[in-house]
Scaffold this motif. Structure first.
Motif, PDB file in Angstrom:
ATOM      1  N   UNK A  84      -3.055  17.433   9.434  1.00  0.00           N
ATOM      2  CA  UNK A  84      -4.312  17.106   8.753  1.00  0.00           C
ATOM      3  C   UNK A  84      -4.073  16.784   7.284  1.00  0.00           C
ATOM      4  N   UNK A  85      -3.181  17.535   6.631  1.00  0.00           N
ATOM      5  CA  UNK A  85      -2.867  17.271   5.225  1.00  0.00           C
ATOM      6  C   UNK A  85      -2.219  15.890   5.081  1.00  0.00           C
ATOM      7  N   UNK A  86      -1.268  15.578   5.961  1.00  0.00           N
ATOM      8  CA  UNK A  86      -0.603  14.271   5.925  1.00  0.00           C
ATOM      9  C   UNK A  86      -1.618  13.169   6.191  1.00  0.00           C
ATOM     10  N   UNK A  87      -2.509  13.399   7.140  1.00  0.00           N
ATOM     11  CA  UNK A  87      -3.539  12.415   7.473  1.00  0.00           C
ATOM     12  C   UNK A  87      -4.443  12.151   6.271  1.00  0.00           C
ATOM     13  N   UNK A  88      -4.853  13.205   5.578  1.00  0.00           N
ATOM     14  CA  UNK A  88      -5.691  13.039   4.387  1.00  0.00           C
ATOM     15  C   UNK A  88      -4.962  12.212   3.324  1.00  0.00           C
ATOM     16  N   UNK A  89      -3.675  12.495   3.139  1.00  0.00           N
ATOM     17  CA  UNK A  89      -2.889  11.726   2.167  1.00  0.00           C
ATOM     18  C   UNK A  89      -2.802  10.260   2.576  1.00  0.00           C
ATOM     19  N   UNK A  90      -2.611  10.011   3.862  1.00  0.00           N
ATOM     20  CA  UNK A  90      -2.538   8.630   4.350  1.00  0.00           C
ATOM     21  C   UNK A  90      -3.863   7.902   4.176  1.00  0.00           C
ATOM     22  N   UNK A  91      -4.965   8.609   4.434  1.00  0.00           N
ATOM     23  CA  UNK A  91      -6.288   7.996   4.251  1.00  0.00           C
ATOM     24  C   UNK A  91      -6.475   7.611   2.785  1.00  0.00           C
ATOM     25  N   UNK A  92      -6.093   8.495   1.886  1.00  0.00           N
ATOM     26  CA  UNK A  92      -6.203   8.191   0.454  1.00  0.00           C
ATOM     27  C   UNK A  92      -5.307   7.012   0.082  1.00  0.00           C
ATOM     28  N   UNK A  93      -4.120   6.970   0.642  1.00  0.00           N
ATOM     29  CA  UNK A  93      -3.192   5.871   0.369  1.00  0.00           C
ATOM     30  C   UNK A  93      -3.754   4.550   0.885  1.00  0.00           C
ATOM     31  N   UNK A  94      -4.346   4.577   2.084  1.00  0.00           N
ATOM     32  CA  UNK A  94      -4.964   3.369   2.645  1.00  0.00           C
ATOM     33  C   UNK A  94      -6.106   2.897   1.749  1.00  0.00           C
ATOM     34  N   UNK A  95      -6.934   3.811   1.280  1.00  0.00           N
ATOM     35  CA  UNK A  95      -8.031   3.450   0.375  1.00  0.00           C
ATOM     36  C   UNK A  95      -7.483   2.819  -0.892  1.00  0.00           C
ATOM     37  N   UNK A  96      -6.428   3.396  -1.423  1.00  0.00           N
ATOM     38  CA  UNK A  96      -5.808   2.857  -2.632  1.00  0.00           C
ATOM     39  C   UNK A  96      -5.258   1.456  -2.378  1.00  0.00           C
ATOM     40  N   UNK A  97      -4.606   1.285  -1.236  1.00  0.00           N
ATOM     41  CA  UNK A  97      -4.062  -0.035  -0.898  1.00  0.00           C
ATOM     42  C   UNK A  97      -5.173  -1.052  -0.693  1.00  0.00           C
ATOM     43  N   UNK A  98      -6.285  -0.633  -0.121  1.00  0.00           N
ATOM     44  CA  UNK A  98      -7.421  -1.559   0.055  1.00  0.00           C
ATOM     45  C   UNK A  98      -7.974  -1.992  -1.305  1.00  0.00           C
ATOM     46  N   UNK A  99      -8.057  -1.049  -2.229  1.00  0.00           N
ATOM     47  CA  UNK A  99      -8.529  -1.396  -3.572  1.00  0.00           C
ATOM     48  C   UNK A  99      -7.557  -2.369  -4.246  1.00  0.00           C
ATOM     49  N   UNK A 100      -6.255  -2.086  -4.084  1.00  0.00           N
ATOM     50  CA  UNK A 100      -5.253  -2.988  -4.653  1.00  0.00           C
ATOM     51  C   UNK A 100      -5.367  -4.379  -4.032  1.00  0.00           C
ATOM     52  N   UNK A 101      -5.601  -4.426  -2.729  1.00  0.00           N
ATOM     53  CA  UNK A 101      -5.745  -5.704  -2.029  1.00  0.00           C
ATOM     54  C   UNK A 101      -6.938  -6.466  -2.581  1.00  0.00           C
ATOM     55  N   UNK A 102      -8.062  -5.745  -2.712  1.00  0.00           N
ATOM     56  CA  UNK A 102      -9.269  -6.388  -3.239  1.00  0.00           C
ATOM     57  C   UNK A 102      -9.033  -6.913  -4.653  1.00  0.00           C
ATOM     58  N   UNK A 103      -8.333  -6.121  -5.443  1.00  0.00           N
ATOM     59  CA  UNK A 103      -8.033  -6.544  -6.815  1.00  0.00           C
ATOM     60  C   UNK A 103      -7.162  -7.795  -6.798  1.00  0.00           C
ATOM     61  N   UNK A 104      -6.148  -7.800  -5.957  1.00  0.00           N
ATOM     62  CA  UNK A 104      -5.263  -8.953  -5.861  1.00  0.00           C
ATOM     63  C   UNK A 104      -6.000 -10.178  -5.332  1.00  0.00           C
TER      64      UNK A 104
END
Length: 121
Positions: A84-104
């Motif tokens: 669950x901890x790893x999953x939460x970290x991955x979800x946060x990472x995915x959100x961050x990557x989506x924001x980076x994608x949108x910015x790009x």
């Protein structure tokens, strides 16, 4: 008369002797029956003690098995919490990557717009 009294006394003694013998036989039979009952009780007690010992062994085995199950559950719970901890970290990472994608994407779109618009000099 004395002779008659002696005969009657002798007959009475014989009758008493016969009663005593019958009573002794009855006592003997009762003792045998009591002995058999006692033996049966001892046999039953031994059987019950064996059953109790078997039940105690089975109970001990069940307790050991239950302990194994509890320990397995605790290990699984720890693993699940880690997942669950790893999953939460991955979800946060995915959100961050989506924001980076949108910015790009926004930056890329802005760049295309700037390159396609006519420049006035």
């Amino acid at each position: 008369v004395v002779e008659e009294a002696l005969v009657e006394e002798h007959v009475a003694r014989d009758a008493d002797k016969m009663r005593i013998e019958r009573l002794e036989e009855m006592v003997s039979k009762l003792n045998k029956v009591a002995g058999k009952i006692e033996e049966e009780k001892i046999g039953e007690n031994i059987g019950l003690k064996k059953k109790i010992a078997k039940l105690e062994d089975e109970q001990l085995e069940a307790k050991k098995n239950f302990l194994v199950v509890v320990e397995s559950c605790e290990r699984m719970e720890k693993q699940i919490k880690e997942i669950e901890r790893i999953n939460e970290n991955l979800v946060e990472e995915v959100k961050s990557l989506q924001k980076d994608k949108e910015t790009l994407m926004t930056s890329c779109n802005n760049s295309k717009l700037m390159n396609s618009s006519p420049t006035t000099t």
